[in-house]
Design a protein around this motif. Structure first.
Motif, PDB file in Angstrom:
ATOM      1  N   PRO A  23      -8.494   4.983  -1.375  1.00  0.00           N
ATOM      2  CA  PRO A  23      -7.869   5.522  -0.159  1.00  0.00           C
ATOM      3  C   PRO A  23      -6.385   5.135  -0.085  1.00  0.00           C
ATOM      4  O   PRO A  23      -5.921   4.280  -0.838  1.00  0.00           O
ATOM      5  CB  PRO A  23      -8.662   4.886   0.973  1.00  0.00           C
ATOM      6  CG  PRO A  23      -9.398   3.763   0.392  1.00  0.00           C
ATOM      7  CD  PRO A  23      -9.481   3.943  -1.084  1.00  0.00           C
ATOM      8  N   ASN A  24      -5.672   5.767   0.832  1.00  0.00           N
ATOM      9  CA  ASN A  24      -4.244   5.525   1.049  1.00  0.00           C
ATOM     10  C   ASN A  24      -3.955   4.021   1.140  1.00  0.00           C
ATOM     11  O   ASN A  24      -4.391   3.339   2.060  1.00  0.00           O
ATOM     12  CB  ASN A  24      -3.852   6.217   2.352  1.00  0.00           C
ATOM     13  CG  ASN A  24      -2.368   6.215   2.587  1.00  0.00           C
ATOM     14  OD1 ASN A  24      -1.670   5.292   2.166  1.00  0.00           O
ATOM     15  ND2 ASN A  24      -1.880   7.239   3.262  1.00  0.00           N
ATOM     16  N   GLU A  25      -3.177   3.524   0.185  1.00  0.00           N
ATOM     17  CA  GLU A  25      -3.043   2.058   0.116  1.00  0.00           C
ATOM     18  C   GLU A  25      -2.195   1.486   1.246  1.00  0.00           C
ATOM     19  O   GLU A  25      -2.322   0.320   1.592  1.00  0.00           O
ATOM     20  CB  GLU A  25      -2.507   1.624  -1.251  1.00  0.00           C
ATOM     21  CG  GLU A  25      -1.107   2.091  -1.545  1.00  0.00           C
ATOM     22  CD  GLU A  25      -0.630   1.564  -2.902  1.00  0.00           C
ATOM     23  OE1 GLU A  25       0.581   1.524  -3.113  1.00  0.00           O
ATOM     24  OE2 GLU A  25      -1.499   1.190  -3.726  1.00  0.00           O
ATOM     25  N   ARG A  26      -1.361   2.319   1.861  1.00  0.00           N
ATOM     26  CA  ARG A  26      -0.588   1.822   3.005  1.00  0.00           C
ATOM     27  C   ARG A  26      -1.529   1.437   4.152  1.00  0.00           C
ATOM     28  O   ARG A  26      -1.265   0.523   4.908  1.00  0.00           O
ATOM     29  CB  ARG A  26       0.388   2.879   3.490  1.00  0.00           C
ATOM     30  CG  ARG A  26       1.606   2.962   2.613  1.00  0.00           C
ATOM     31  CD  ARG A  26       2.597   3.931   3.206  1.00  0.00           C
ATOM     32  NE  ARG A  26       3.680   4.132   2.274  1.00  0.00           N
ATOM     33  CZ  ARG A  26       4.430   5.223   2.227  1.00  0.00           C
ATOM     34  NH1 ARG A  26       4.185   6.204   3.069  1.00  0.00           N
ATOM     35  NH2 ARG A  26       5.395   5.329   1.370  1.00  0.00           N
ATOM     36  N   LEU A  27      -2.629   2.169   4.271  1.00  0.00           N
ATOM     37  CA  LEU A  27      -3.592   1.847   5.322  1.00  0.00           C
ATOM     38  C   LEU A  27      -4.325   0.565   5.000  1.00  0.00           C
ATOM     39  O   LEU A  27      -4.545  -0.276   5.876  1.00  0.00           O
ATOM     40  CB  LEU A  27      -4.622   2.972   5.473  1.00  0.00           C
ATOM     41  CG  LEU A  27      -4.248   4.083   6.424  1.00  0.00           C
ATOM     42  CD1 LEU A  27      -5.370   5.106   6.473  1.00  0.00           C
ATOM     43  CD2 LEU A  27      -3.993   3.542   7.820  1.00  0.00           C
TER      44      LEU A  27
END
Ligand SMILES: *Cc1c(COP(=O)(O)O)cnc(C)c1O
Length: 431
Positions: A23-27
């Protein structure tokens, strides 16, 4: 997936190795330190630990006073929403994001701009989205934004999620949490786009003077950056200082003001906020910031239409007595906090809150014998006393605590007494 022929049920088969997804690594990076996440962890530990001997839980961790009968929404506000709903005029998709010009004066007054006509009219939005919108609009590649420490976590989350770098300037506890303007100048560079000022303040309970806000505006002017003024606690002040809207300095530096029904009207679940620009020199027009704020509404959701439809009547009919009552209780609560916290060992309260619903206090761990840090303190306090407060690290200050005093005063006294007996019980024996 395969169906077994006999009963139609699906039989599990092993997932192929090639099917990997991240998943989106920033999240993923944001997960650990949200206010909600940390409070949920503390509450889970409280329940697992048996919950403080079955006494009622005192929730001083997050700012939502609406659960207490003394902080009920005004009947005028409820009537405005009911009226909008019953009119049958607000069942469609929302058609615009701005208020009719005739009504924007009411919002402008709510934000403290008594005589100012706002141009363009304020844009209504789902409250937390105001922060998202502003951070998304400003996030050009390489940009950084200056945020207060201690501060409101959501800005960091939104800035970072949009690929902006968050840089922190200090609020000075010994100066009633004023902005360290020298620090701000040292932090900024050519990629700095804006500075965020939260006034009245969450989590510090600060209320800034006219002179201090003027100094912040001058600093922003010198650096060529915008000011984002988070004023969701506008007018919620109970000390000597009255609320001064940052927008009055719009001619010094362009100001984007964020306002909300949530706090002053005690209805956070209604989810309505607004963005107002104060920029007599037209910088936002010239730099397309104003247009981008409007365009962002194409890709985000609008607030519920009947709450939007209620705004004109809600502003028109809200009574001064309602606001005065809230302020009276908050003042009483702030006084209780100041008195009780100053009488608690291991805790220092550097500045008496003058506005909003929060106070920051410093833990002196050297007085306590078996507490590791602020997180440990909060988990043990919840377990042993059923009192929930927020570890300071969540708002950027490790080994501090943020205490919400917007709860009914008898519960607050009870909670602070339990906090005190907790500190006494864990004190180091006198040498
Ligand atoms: C509560 C709050 C907001 C608005 O949050 P909503 O929950 O979306 O109403 C914005 N800024 C600060 C500093 C707040 O405390």
């Amino acid at each position: 997936m395969e169906k077994s022929a006999s009963n139609g049920e699906v039989t599990a088969v092993p997932i192929p190795d090639s099917w990997n997804f991240e998943p989106n690594e920033r999240l993923l990076g944001l997960m650990s330190l949200s206010v909600r996440g940390v409070l949920a962890r503390i509450k889970a530990e409280m329940v697992a630990g048996g919950g403080g001997g079955g006494r009622p839980v005192i929730p001083m961790g997050h700012g939502d006073p609406s659960a207490f009968p003394c902080f009920r929404a005004a009947p005028e506000a409820v009537d405005a929403v009911a009226g909008a709903l019953q009119s049958g005029e607000y069942n469609s998709y929302s058609t615009c994001v701005g208020l009719e010009p005739a009504h924007s004066t009411g919002l402008s007054r709510a934000q403290g701009h008594n005589k100012q006509k706002l141009n363009p009219a304020p844009a209504l939005c789902v409250q937390s989205l105001a922060i998202e919108i502003v951070c998304s609009v400003l996030a050009r590649p390489g940009a950084n934004i200056l945020l207060p420490r201690p501060g409101y976590k959501f800005y960091e989350a939104r800035a970072v999620f949009n690929g902006m770098e968050a840089r922190y300037f200090d609020l000075l506890p010994e100066k009633d949490w004023e902005v360290d303007t020298d620090g701000v100048q040292a932090l900024a560079d050519k990629n700095t786009v804006a500075i965020v000022i939260i006034n009245p303040g969450n989590p510090c309970g600060n209320v800034y003077s006219y002179e201090h806000l003027a100094k912040v505006a001058e600093t922003a002017r010198k650096l060529g950056i915008f000011v984002i003024a988070d004023e969701v606690y506008a007018h919620l002040t109970f000390g000597e200082r009255k609320f001064v809207p940052m927008g009055v300095f719009g001619a010094v530096a362009p100001v984007i003001t964020l306002g909300s029904l949530s706090k002053r009207w005690l209805v956070p679940g209604w989810w309505l906020g607004w963005i107002v620009t104060n920029d007599p020199s037209g910088v936002f027009q010239r730099t397309k910031v104003a247009a981008s704020i409007r365009t962002y509404h194409y890709i985000c959701s609008d607030p519920t239409t009947f709450v939007q439809g209620a705004v004109p009547n809600l502003l028109e009919n809200s009574k001064e007595e309602f606001f005065q009552k809230t302020i009276k209780i908050l003042k009483e609560s702030a006084d209780i906090c100041w008195e009780k916290l100053n009488g608690t060992n291991a805790i220092t309260c550097p500045s008496k809150p003058m506005g909003s619903m929060f106070v920051m206090v410093k833990l002196d761990l050297s007085c306590l014998q078996d507490i590791k840090d602020d997180m440990d303190f909060c988990c043990r306090l919840a377990k042993e006393e059923s009192v929930v407060v927020l570890p300071g690290r969540v708002v950027g200050c490790k080994d501090w605590l943020r205490i919400t005093f917007a709860i009914d005063p008898p519960s607050l006294e009870d909670g602070l007494d339990r906090l005190k007996s907790f500190c006494l019980r864990h004190s180091k024996p006198a040498q």
